[in-house]
Design a protein around this motif. Structure first.
Motif, PDB file in Angstrom:
ATOM      1  N   PHE A   1      11.871  -6.292   9.425  1.00  0.00           N
ATOM      2  CA  PHE A   1      10.949  -5.849   8.371  1.00  0.00           C
ATOM      3  C   PHE A   1      11.116  -6.710   7.117  1.00  0.00           C
TER       4      PHE A   1
ATOM      5  N   GLN B   1       8.172  -9.134   5.400  1.00  0.00           N
ATOM      6  CA  GLN B   1       7.676  -9.071   4.019  1.00  0.00           C
ATOM      7  C   GLN B   1       7.783 -10.432   3.338  1.00  0.00           C
ATOM      8  N   ARG B   2       8.912 -11.103   3.526  1.00  0.00           N
ATOM      9  CA  ARG B   2       9.114 -12.402   2.866  1.00  0.00           C
ATOM     10  C   ARG B   2       8.095 -13.430   3.373  1.00  0.00           C
TER      11      ARG B   2
ATOM     12  N   ASP C   1       3.063  -7.923   1.712  1.00  0.00           N
ATOM     13  CA  ASP C   1       3.398  -6.512   1.527  1.00  0.00           C
ATOM     14  C   ASP C   1       2.716  -5.577   2.513  1.00  0.00           C
TER      15      ASP C   1
ATOM     16  N   VAL D   1       1.926  -5.787   6.610  1.00  0.00           N
ATOM     17  CA  VAL D   1       2.080  -6.632   7.792  1.00  0.00           C
ATOM     18  C   VAL D   1       1.811  -5.827   9.061  1.00  0.00           C
TER      19      VAL D   1
ATOM     20  N   GLY E   1       3.649  -2.334   8.546  1.00  0.00           N
ATOM     21  CA  GLY E   1       4.659  -2.192   7.511  1.00  0.00           C
ATOM     22  C   GLY E   1       4.025  -2.286   6.134  1.00  0.00           C
TER      23      GLY E   1
ATOM     24  N   PHE F   1       5.139  -2.533   2.277  1.00  0.00           N
ATOM     25  CA  PHE F   1       6.403  -2.867   1.646  1.00  0.00           C
ATOM     26  C   PHE F   1       6.370  -2.909   0.119  1.00  0.00           C
ATOM     27  N   SER F   2       5.223  -2.793  -0.506  1.00  0.00           N
ATOM     28  CA  SER F   2       5.193  -2.794  -1.973  1.00  0.00           C
ATOM     29  C   SER F   2       5.442  -1.382  -2.495  1.00  0.00           C
TER      30      SER F   2
ATOM     31  N   VAL G   1      13.391  -2.456   2.463  1.00  0.00           N
ATOM     32  CA  VAL G   1      12.670  -3.661   2.057  1.00  0.00           C
ATOM     33  C   VAL G   1      12.218  -3.567   0.606  1.00  0.00           C
ATOM     34  N   THR G   2      11.589  -2.465   0.246  1.00  0.00           N
ATOM     35  CA  THR G   2      11.085  -2.315  -1.119  1.00  0.00           C
ATOM     36  C   THR G   2      12.224  -2.364  -2.127  1.00  0.00           C
TER      37      THR G   2
ATOM     38  N   HIS H   1      12.793  -5.942  -2.904  1.00  0.00           N
ATOM     39  CA  HIS H   1      11.590  -6.731  -3.205  1.00  0.00           C
ATOM     40  C   HIS H   1      11.835  -7.527  -4.487  1.00  0.00           C
TER      41      HIS H   1
END
Length: 453
Positions: free
Chosen positions: A31, A35-36, A40, A42, A57, A59-60, A358-359, A362
């Motif tokens: 995950f 994101q990378r 944000d 996916v 996903g 992610f923001s 993940v967030t 970020h």
């Protein structure tokens, strides 16, 4: 125009299996890389054609807020994983939905007000005192803080739930929960499962563990019923809970609530506490500041709920530990209507993941995100970030009802342990996996030095 469905970017994975092995071997790393590399929102596919799964996903911080809060009606706990939890632990507050959930929340909410939860501080402190004393006899002066905090958190929530009936329940939970957790995890991430009533070895082990858990809960519930009204433990209060227009919990529903509180109330707090101690042991300058605050505020006495506001640095240490090691690193939902998030349309029927893991890393919200820095949580710093840049307790109408209890327990425990001991890390890295909660695959040993000795 919003991108939708197959047009949403994501990792290609293997030609036939997609990201199946990546997710199986390291879902959190998968995950994070997604994101990378892709942004944000996916789209990740896994599995062979015919039984391929697709997950979206989000992610923001803004996307997490949509899924959990502002558009929460569009995202339900209808996915396969929650169904497995439901079948193993019952339809309690964590897993119930719609009117069932609303009724349960109305009945339970008054038992988790700040005033009510603050009344549990003495019981928590008594369990922490047991740990402080037991550490004096630690072999080689070394303990695994993750294992120790799992035991502490379980005893604390069992004491709050059951009053004096702690030991029998704790022994069975310690033995049976891992069996059921592994079973739920295996079934929750498998596209094909044998029916639960087939006499496979895994089904039989899980059924036996579930039977023991149900039996000890049913026994304690029956004893409470025979004792009459007026108990002060949480089980007694749950048994007497009433709300306008709502019937109270019957014995089966009481058991389901108890099991969910045992599950959600000890593993999450244990993770936060264990990793807070691990990080303190790794960072002597942070530990020194925490020692100074605890000594100055408490002067050697046992902390109470009234002391929490006077321990802001210790609270920041805990919040930063929960940022780096969120107990619920990924939270699943199923979209029931198509919803636009971050310029992409997530289709109806899609499985959706928001991921604190993940967030919380970020770079838009967290400069140098892997660095341990409790001062990220000063009031000014918190005010400058989006609300859902940090959400270890979830959010919106399904936010964890026990979050104040978890913070109370954790700050009291950290204060008492730091009063008594200095900590030096033996293990520097702890391999991790994901189960129902974040799971360590190794130890987090620290060497203890009694303070004032």
């Amino acid at each position: 125009m919003a991108t939708s469905g197959n047009g949403i970017p994501g990792p290609a994975g293997l030609p036939l299996l997609g990201s199946m092995f990546d997710l199986k071997n390291d879902s959190l790393g998968t995950f994070l890389r997604a994101q990378r590399e892709h942004g944000d929102v996916v789209r990740i596919t896994a599995g062979p054609p015919g039984i391929r799964a697709t997950v979206y996903g989000i992610f923001s911080a803004e996307g997490a807020q949509q899924v959990l809060a502002t558009d929460s009606a569009n995202f339900r706990k209808d996915n396969h994983f929650y169904q497995e939890i439901r079948e193993s632990f019952g339809n309690g507050l964590l897993t119930s939905q719609d009117e069932d959930y609303l009724r349960q929340r109305r009945l339970v909410q008054p038992l988790f007000t700040k005033r009510r939860v603050d009344g549990y501080a003495e019981a928590v402190a008594a369990e922490v005192a047991r740990v402080v004393e037991s550490w004096r006899d630690a072999p080689d002066g070394t303990v695994d803080v993750l294992a120790e905090m799992t035991g502490l958190a379980l005893r604390a929530v069992a004491r709050v739930l059951f009053g004096t009936d702690v030991d029998a329940a704790v022994e069975i939970v310690e033995r049976c929960f891992p069996v059921i957790n592994d079973y739920v995890l295996r079934r929750g991430f498998s596209p094909l499962n044998a029916p639960r009533d087939w006499p496979t070895p895994g089904n039989r082990r899980a059924a036996a563990a579930q039977g023991e858990l149900f039996a000890v809960c049913d026994r304690i519930i029956a004893e409470r019923g025979a004792a009459g009204r007026g108990g002060t433990d949480l089980l007694s209060l749950l048994a007497e809970a009433e709300s306008d227009g709502d019937r109270g919990f019957d014995a089966g529903e009481l058991r389901e609530q108890v099991l969910i509180f045992l599950l959600a109330g000890h593993e999450t707090t244990a993770t936060s506490l264990g990793f807070a101690l691990h990080l303190l042991a790794l960072h002597p300058e942070v530990r020194e500041r925490a020692h100074e605050e605890v000594d100055r505020v408490l002067g050697g006495r046992v902390p109470t709920a009234a002391d929490l506001d006077a321990l802001p640095y210790l609270t920041r240490v805990l919040k930063e530990a929960m940022r780096l090691f969120p107990a619920a690193p990924a939270i699943g939902r199923r979209a029931v209507v198509a919803t636009e998030i971050g310029g992409h349309t997530v289709p109806a029927g899609a499985d959706v993941i928001v991921a604190p893991w993940v967030t919380h890393r970020h770079p838009r919200y967290w400069p140098d995100p892997e660095r341990f820095d409790p001062d990220r949580f000063t009031p000014q710093a918190e005010a400058e970030r989006p609300r859902y840049a940090w959400f270890p307790f979830g959010g919106g109408p399904r936010a964890c009802i026990g979050q104040h209890f978890s913070m109370l327990e954790s700050v009291i425990a950290l204060a008492m342990l730091l009063q008594a001991y200095d900590l030096d890390a033996v293990d520097t890295d702890v391999p991790l996996s994901t189960g129902i909660t974040l799971q360590p695959l190794g130890t987090a040993r620290v060497r203890l030095k009694e303070r004032g000795a």
